[in-house]
Design a protein around this motif. Structure first.
Motif, PDB file in Angstrom:
ATOM      1  N   ARG A 130       0.814  -1.225   0.000  1.00  0.00           N
ATOM      2  CA  ARG A 130       0.000   0.000   0.000  1.00  0.00           C
ATOM      3  C   ARG A 130       0.843   1.269   0.000  1.00  0.00           C
ATOM      4  NH1 ARG A 130      -3.187   0.269   4.997  1.00  0.00           N
ATOM      5  NH2 ARG A 130      -1.356  -0.783   5.787  1.00  0.00           N
ATOM      6  N   TYR A 131       2.070   1.151   0.508  1.00  0.00           N
ATOM      7  CA  TYR A 131       2.904   2.354   0.603  1.00  0.00           C
ATOM      8  C   TYR A 131       3.688   2.542  -0.691  1.00  0.00           C
ATOM      9  CZ  TYR A 131       1.962   1.213   5.498  1.00  0.00           C
ATOM     10  OH  TYR A 131       1.354   0.882   6.671  1.00  0.00           O
TER      11      TYR A 131
ATOM     12  N   ARG B 191       8.582  -4.693  10.924  1.00  0.00           N
ATOM     13  CA  ARG B 191       7.478  -3.923  10.349  1.00  0.00           C
ATOM     14  C   ARG B 191       7.988  -2.686   9.637  1.00  0.00           C
ATOM     15  NH1 ARG B 191       1.982  -2.319  12.849  1.00  0.00           N
ATOM     16  NH2 ARG B 191       1.762  -1.944  10.635  1.00  0.00           N
TER      17      ARG B 191
ATOM     18  N   TYR C  26       5.929   0.837   8.533  1.00  0.00           N
ATOM     19  CA  TYR C  26       4.637   1.501   8.425  1.00  0.00           C
ATOM     20  C   TYR C  26       4.818   2.969   8.143  1.00  0.00           C
ATOM     21  CZ  TYR C  26       5.315   2.995  13.314  1.00  0.00           C
ATOM     22  OH  TYR C  26       5.791   3.542  14.466  1.00  0.00           O
ATOM     23  N   GLU C  27       3.740   3.549   7.640  1.00  0.00           N
ATOM     24  CA  GLU C  27       3.796   4.952   7.286  1.00  0.00           C
ATOM     25  C   GLU C  27       3.164   5.750   8.417  1.00  0.00           C
ATOM     26  OE1 GLU C  27       3.426   6.090   2.835  1.00  0.00           O
ATOM     27  OE2 GLU C  27       1.539   6.602   3.787  1.00  0.00           O
ATOM     28  N   ARG C  28       3.901   6.731   8.892  1.00  0.00           N
ATOM     29  CA  ARG C  28       3.357   7.562   9.958  1.00  0.00           C
ATOM     30  C   ARG C  28       2.394   8.574   9.361  1.00  0.00           C
ATOM     31  NH1 ARG C  28       8.378   9.353  13.123  1.00  0.00           N
ATOM     32  NH2 ARG C  28       8.105  11.074  11.689  1.00  0.00           N
ATOM     33  N   ALA C  29       1.645   9.229  10.250  1.00  0.00           N
ATOM     34  CA  ALA C  29       0.660  10.183   9.769  1.00  0.00           C
ATOM     35  C   ALA C  29       1.297  11.266   8.896  1.00  0.00           C
ATOM     36  CB  ALA C  29      -0.072  10.810  10.953  1.00  0.00           C
TER      37      ALA C  29
ATOM     38  N   ASP D  26      -6.997   4.773   7.956  1.00  0.00           N
ATOM     39  CA  ASP D  26      -5.942   3.819   7.637  1.00  0.00           C
ATOM     40  C   ASP D  26      -4.752   4.186   8.512  1.00  0.00           C
ATOM     41  OD1 ASP D  26      -4.442   1.931   6.450  1.00  0.00           O
ATOM     42  OD2 ASP D  26      -4.092   3.045   4.590  1.00  0.00           O
ATOM     43  N   TRP D  27      -4.427   3.325   9.426  1.00  0.00           N
ATOM     44  CA  TRP D  27      -3.337   3.665  10.345  1.00  0.00           C
ATOM     45  C   TRP D  27      -2.422   2.484  10.553  1.00  0.00           C
ATOM     46  CZ3 TRP D  27      -3.923   3.042  16.155  1.00  0.00           C
ATOM     47  CH2 TRP D  27      -4.892   2.089  16.472  1.00  0.00           C
ATOM     48  N   ALA D  28      -1.341   2.688  11.324  1.00  0.00           N
ATOM     49  CA  ALA D  28      -0.258   1.706  11.329  1.00  0.00           C
ATOM     50  C   ALA D  28      -0.255   0.807  12.547  1.00  0.00           C
ATOM     51  CB  ALA D  28       1.077   2.428  11.236  1.00  0.00           C
ATOM     52  N   PHE D  29      -1.079   1.090  13.552  1.00  0.00           N
ATOM     53  CA  PHE D  29      -0.933   0.379  14.824  1.00  0.00           C
ATOM     54  C   PHE D  29      -2.072  -0.597  15.136  1.00  0.00           C
ATOM     55  CE2 PHE D  29       2.714   2.199  17.156  1.00  0.00           C
ATOM     56  CZ  PHE D  29       3.148   3.085  16.178  1.00  0.00           C
TER      57      PHE D  29
ATOM     58  N   ASP E 256      -0.742   7.648  17.411  1.00  0.00           N
ATOM     59  CA  ASP E 256      -0.838   7.453  15.958  1.00  0.00           C
ATOM     60  C   ASP E 256      -2.291   7.619  15.509  1.00  0.00           C
ATOM     61  OD1 ASP E 256       0.667   6.701  13.475  1.00  0.00           O
ATOM     62  OD2 ASP E 256      -0.856   5.126  13.423  1.00  0.00           O
TER      63      ASP E 256
ATOM     64  N   ARG F 169      -3.774  10.752  13.013  1.00  0.00           N
ATOM     65  CA  ARG F 169      -4.454  10.521  11.741  1.00  0.00           C
ATOM     66  C   ARG F 169      -5.905  11.015  11.772  1.00  0.00           C
ATOM     67  NH1 ARG F 169      -0.978   6.622   8.756  1.00  0.00           N
ATOM     68  NH2 ARG F 169       0.591   6.109  10.272  1.00  0.00           N
TER      69      ARG F 169
END
Lengths: 668, 282, 154
Positions: A348-349, A462, A464-467, B183-186, B213, B217
């Motif tokens: 997705r990223y 992992r 992941y994309e931060r906000a 859509d978030w990462a945690f 997080d 968002r």
């Protein structure tokens, strides 16, 4: 009544030191069916062979047993001697009195008795031997190469340069394969296209090579020297004879936003397209799935602008049949997409990319003209994390093997990044560094020491994309006491596992070649026959066998080409006649074969065919097995599978073997 | 309609009474029959399976055997930890015949392994979701971060529920309630779980990362389906705030509470007043 | 009895494949490693070729013991012949046992072309074990029984 000649060799003293050779000869002379027996100091010497030849002629012998060294040593010598005297060479058997008797036992009665037994066994066997003639199979002097990557290109050129005709089939619109996509190559950092494209042009211009692009092998029949391949030429919707490759159509096509395969989705192409500027052939094809005309029935802009009228919308797929003597499979591999990795974001990223996508970013002809820019926003990433072994060496992911090339290309990527972004920071997460190869280790050291790439030994759990859009890479540094590390990155490059192409299994089944659990094609022997398959006449090269780097790919391609050339340089294939045969007998039985075809399941070479026995009206009376002597390698596995004893192997028939075993035991 | 067995477990009797209340409220509101397993016992939780393998199997096995003996074909287990223990035990017993016999001997009851075990989300998907389109009267038009935690989706081999990273089932249910899932990462990061009491600081750090997080968002609430997750994110908010150095007031709701609100069930029936971090009027 | 055993020279037939064990036995020779004379080697292209009827024939002809030996798994010259042989042996062993044939008299080995010393060990060990078991007279009883039953049917 047979007339067997028995010749016992002393082998200097090698046999006679422990075996009483004269007594063995004496005993042999009294065996049933033996017409002549003698012993001599050196049977393999010219006088020894002369002795055999003379005895055959004088005593009109119809079988010969030579008691000497191992048949693995002098069987050909003695069989030749027999042939020279007019005896069918397959009526000569060797009793192994040296390796299996005199050398392994002490001098004594038991040793001499064993020698007599061995001779007795083979006398009984040879009485039942049949005269055989070597099998001759004609060879079609043309090769088919499937796959136009660097392996296929190399193999095709090598074969063509030896004067043989080659058909090269490539499923994409251009040859070149993965190597054409690469930026620079390790460990020399020479430009991939600079070394590849001249070869591509050579293929196109070679008088001995017929190139079919946008084509796939539909089916293959036949056997070594005599294959018949049907090839589907997918409709290009462009008449190649009229097209001049001016490229006007590709600039006019309104459908411009199609993710391009060559750029791994990082760039776009049109519906009528040439995959890349140096493509061979440099003529466009229409991708029907994305073409407005094919999908919606309207447009035909390309047709309007084509100055030579080359656009042919109604062109059908064509099928052609080629007869070839040998096939080289060079269909290559693919790398897993980022979507395979849930822990790295399921694809997705946008800024988590694969190694091959990085190649396109780094390539001077790529979508960013060789500048390293983020796919998401086009900015230059200041921090890049490379993750090695993505999927590879991970049984949980179903890929327990090492993909072999990733250590090297990851070092190369980090190096290229450092060369292009001077203030950039790169980190490589790795399991082990496997840099076995000429100048490979030095190359990795250079990345670490000169280009200051930060190597962290550990896995990444992992990404992941931060906000705020930054990628966070969370992993572990096992050299720092398994400490957790978290790195913020602008881009993450995954060295994803090299896996077999999606169609590999299907192709293997078409060709009747075997493949491993990962759908990579299997070589006949991993060490000694690395470019052959178990199907005679079909060879392998490159990454369709397992992930391989360019030097190894080219080496296997040349190896496969050498095998093909040595095959095609013969007018006929001559093969040992020690093959299986299915018996035939008088009607109404025709054969004791009952048509269960268990033999077919036993045969590793697909040598068993079905034959229909028909009456005069053409009605099928019985379907029985038939062995193709061109394919049979004579292992005999089918013989022990056969329930009706209909199949037997020449030279090792049931009758012969029973007789030999019986004779070995037939004394008190 | 087919009756579903109900295993509340200890949390739903104590710290997470509102989870119990909201599950029952949903069932009542939509006329979905639930029957509590009689004489149920502790699932063993973390304590049993880190100390004694046999006990860790025997405790949940008794619950499963009871349900079967009481004629249930399926049970819903809202607590994610209980669900994990019951489902894992079920899986072990149906795949290992020797262990099954041994465990049945221990508990003195039979377990055939035909029981179906649902977590709260699966129960909702099966029974509530088909009715939602017509039943939602008060769509909650807010941004929600769905937090799945560890026990709802792991171990994937045993549970076979949703995707192990980035699960989607609660996100879909949120959308059906009119909310916008972020859509978030945690989604599946650790909240600190059972360290809540012994190492509150660690829980604060881990839960803090999850909360911040979600907040960054733009989520206006966190949706959970596990009592442990809820209490760490809700009750341990002071520790989380201390760790973050900021005060976050993002509320934490059970998925059943969110759906209940969307169905117009009164807040009190859903136990919304029991939370430490107040849930605003939407 | 023990004296008899010591005097008893068992007769053993070795069914071997051409590519591994036959070559391995050649290596035993070139290495001049000595072993017992009781074993006679019969060469086959592959252990996959070895029809187990041949084993019964060997017993019927008076063999006291049998060795079957071929390539190690995955080393078969013909890819899979030795796997077929192994599978056949697993099934056949049960059948032999059922028939009352002493399966201890059949020894199944893998000896590669490089294992000359192993071949000598295999032979000596088998000879010792068969010598311990004594002459194989039971098979003759079985054979006689079969003959008698067949005769009775006729």
């Amino acid at each position: 009544m047979s007339k067997i000649g028995v010749f016992i060799c002393h082998c200097g003293e090698n046999i006679s030191a422990t075996v009483d050779c004269a007594r063995v000869a004496q005993a042999a002379a009294e065996m049933e069916g033996v017409a002549y027996a003698t012993d001599y100091k050196y049977m393999c010497s010219e006088p020894g062979q002369q002795l055999i030849r003379q005895a055959i002629r004088e005593h009109n012998l119809d079988g010969v047993v030579v008691g000497s060294c191992s048949p693995r040593m002098h069987e050909p010598t003695f069989r030749r001697a027999c042939a020279e005297a007019g005896l069918n060479p397959y009526l000569c058997e060797i009793a192994n009195l040296r390796e299996h008797c005199s050398w392994v036992h002490e001098k004594g009665e038991a040793t001499t008795q064993k020698a007599i037994d061995i001779v007795q066994g083979l006398v009984e066997k040879v009485r039942r031997n049949q005269p055989l003639t070597p099998i001759r199979v004609p060879v079609t002097k043309k090769a088919l190469v499937i796959g136009g990557g660097i392996a296929g290109i190399q193999a095709a050129l090598d074969i063509a340069n030896c004067g043989h005709r080659v058909i090269l089939v490539e499923k994409e619109p251009s040859i070149g394969g993965h190597m054409a996509q690469l930026s620079e190559t390790f460990p020399t950092l020479d430009c991939s296209q600079c070394i590849l494209t001249p070869r591509m042009v050579e293929v196109a211009q070679h008088p001995n090579i017929t190139l079919y692009t946008y084509a796939e092998v539909e089916s293959v029949e036949g056997f070594i020297g005599n294959f018949k391949a049907t090839i589907r030429l997918k409709a290009k919707s462009v008449d190649e004879k009229k097209c001049t490759g001016c490229g006007l159509c590709t600039t006019k096509c309104p459908n411009k936003k199609i993710p391009g395969e060559f750029n791994e989705g990082l760039g776009t192409r049109t519906a009528i397209y040439v995959p890349f500027p140096q493509a061979v052939p440099n003529k466009p094809v229409i991708d029907k799935e994305h073409c407005n005309y094919y999908q919606k029935g309207k447009c035909r802009v390309c047709e309007k602008f084509c100055p030579t009228g080359a656009i042919t919308f109604d062109q059908p797929d064509q099928f052609i049949t080629e007869e070839v003597g040998a096939i080289v499979v060079t269909t290559g591999f693919r790398v897993l997409p980022t979507s395979f990795f849930p822990e790295y974001g399921y694809g997705r990223y946008k800024d988590v990319i694969t190694g091959i996508q990085f190649e396109r970013l780094a390539s001077a002809s790529g979508p960013t003209m060789g500048e390293i820019r983020r796919p998401s926003d086009g900015t230059v990433p200041k921090k890049v994390v490379f993750i090695a072994c993505c999927g590879s060496r991970d049984p949980a992911k179903g890929i327990p093997y090492c993909s072999k090339i990733c250590c090297m290309y990851t070092a190369k990527h980090a190096m290229l990044y450092q060369h292009k972004v001077h203030d950039g920071e790169s980190t490589v997460f790795y399991m082990d560094i496997r840099a076995g190869g000429k100048n490979y280790e030095e190359f990795v050291r250079r990345a670490i020491e000169e280009d200051k790439v930060n190597y962290v030994r550990g896995r990444v759990a992992r990404v992941y994309e931060r906000a705020d859009g930054k990628l966070v890479v969370r992993g572990v540094d096992t050299l720092l006491g398994a400490q957790q590390v978290e790195i913020e990155a602008d881009m993450v490059v995954l060295a994803t596992a090299g896996v077999a192409n999606p169609g590999a299994e299907e192709l293997a089944q078409k060709l009747h070649i075997s493949y491993d659990p990962y759908h990579f094609f299997a070589e006949a022997h991993p060490k000694l026959r690395p470019v052959e398959t178990n199907t005679a006449g079909i060879y392998l090269a490159g990454a369709c066998q397992a992930p391989k780097d360019i030097p190894e790919t080219v080496a296997t391609a040349s190896g496969a080409a050498a095998k093909v050339v040595s095959l095609l340089s013969q007018d006929d294939l001559v093969r040992e006649p020690l093959v299986a045969v299915v018996n035939r007998c008088a009607p109404p039985v025709y054969s004791t074969c009952v048509g269960c075809f268990l033999c077919q399941t036993a045969c590793p070479y697909q040598a068993i065919e079905r034959e229909e026995i028909k009456d005069r009206q053409g009605r099928v009376i019985k379907t029985v097995a038939k062995v193709n002597p061109g394919l049979c390698q004579g292992c005999g596995t089918c013989v022990s599978f056969c329930r009706s004893k209909a199949i037997d192997i020449q030279g090792y028939s049931n009758e012969q073997m029973y007789a030999e075993v019986n004779a070995l035991l037939n004394h008190e | 309609m087919k009756e579903t067995g109900f295993y509340p477990g200890c949390s739903l009797q104590a710290t997470s009474r509102e989870y119990n209340e909201s599950v029952r409220a949903l069932a009542r509101h939509l006329s979905l029959p639930l029957r509590e397993i009689e004489d149920w016992n502790c699932c063993g939780a973390t304590a049993a399976h880190s100390m004694n393998h046999e006990l860790a199997l025997a405790l949940p096995a008794r619950v499963l055997a009871l349900a079967e003996a009481q004629g249930m074909e399926e049970i819903v287990v809202p607590c994610a930890a209980c669900y994990g223990r019951l489902a894992t035990t079920h899986h072990t017993l149906v795949t290992d015949e020797t262990l099954r016999q041994k465990t049945c001997d221990t508990i003195g009851m039979e377990y055939s392994g035909k029981l179906k075990i649902l977590n709260a989300v699966q129960w909702i998907e099966q029974y509530v979701e088909p009715l939602l389109a017509n039943a939602v009267t008060h769509p909650i038009n807010r941004k929600m971060a769905c937090y799945y935690g560890c026990l709802l989706v792991r171990p994937h081999k045993v549970l076979q529920f949703d995707r192990v990273e980035d699960p989607q089932s609660m996100d879909r249910l949120c959308a059906l309630c009119g909310s916008e899932p972020v859509d978030w990462a945690f989604k599946t990061e650790c909240c600190g779980a059972g360290l809540s009491i012994s190492r509150t600081q660690s829980v604060g750090r881990l839960s803090g990362a999850i909360l911040s997080d979600a907040a960054e968002r733009g989520a206006e609430a966190i949706i959970v389906a596990c009592p442990m997750c809820h209490s760490n994110l809700d009750m341990r908010r002071p520790a989380a705030n201390r760790s973050l150095g900021q005060k976050l007031d993002i509320p934490v709701l059970f998925i059943t509470q969110l759906i209940g609100l969307a169905l117009g069930i009164p807040r009190k029936e859903l136990g919304l007043d029991r939370h430490f971090v107040p849930v605003p009027q939407w | 009895m023990d004296e008899n055993k010591a005097a008893f020279e068992p007769r053993i037939i070795a069914f071997v494949c051409n590519w591994c064990t036959y070559a391995g036995a050649d290596l035993t020779g070139t290495s001049r490693i000595k072993y017992a004379t009781n074993v006679e080697i019969v060469r086959f292209p592959c252990t996959g070729r070895i029809d187990f009827m041949l084993l019964l024939k060997a017993f019927a002809a008076g063999a006291d013991g049998i060795i079957v030996s071929g390539c190690h798994p995955n080393d078969c010259h013909y890819t899979s012949g030795n796997f077929h042989a192994r599978r056949r042996w697993i099934v056949f062993r049960g059948l032999l046992d059922f028939l009352g044939i002493d399966v201890r008299r059949i020894h199944y080995y893998w000896v590669s072309a490089a294992e000359g010393a192993k071949w000598a060990e295999v032979v000596n060990q088998t000879v010792a074990e068969i010598r311990e078991l004594g002459p194989y007279t039971e098979y003759k009883k079985v054979a006689n029984y079969i003959e008698e039953t067949e005769a009775a049917h006729e």
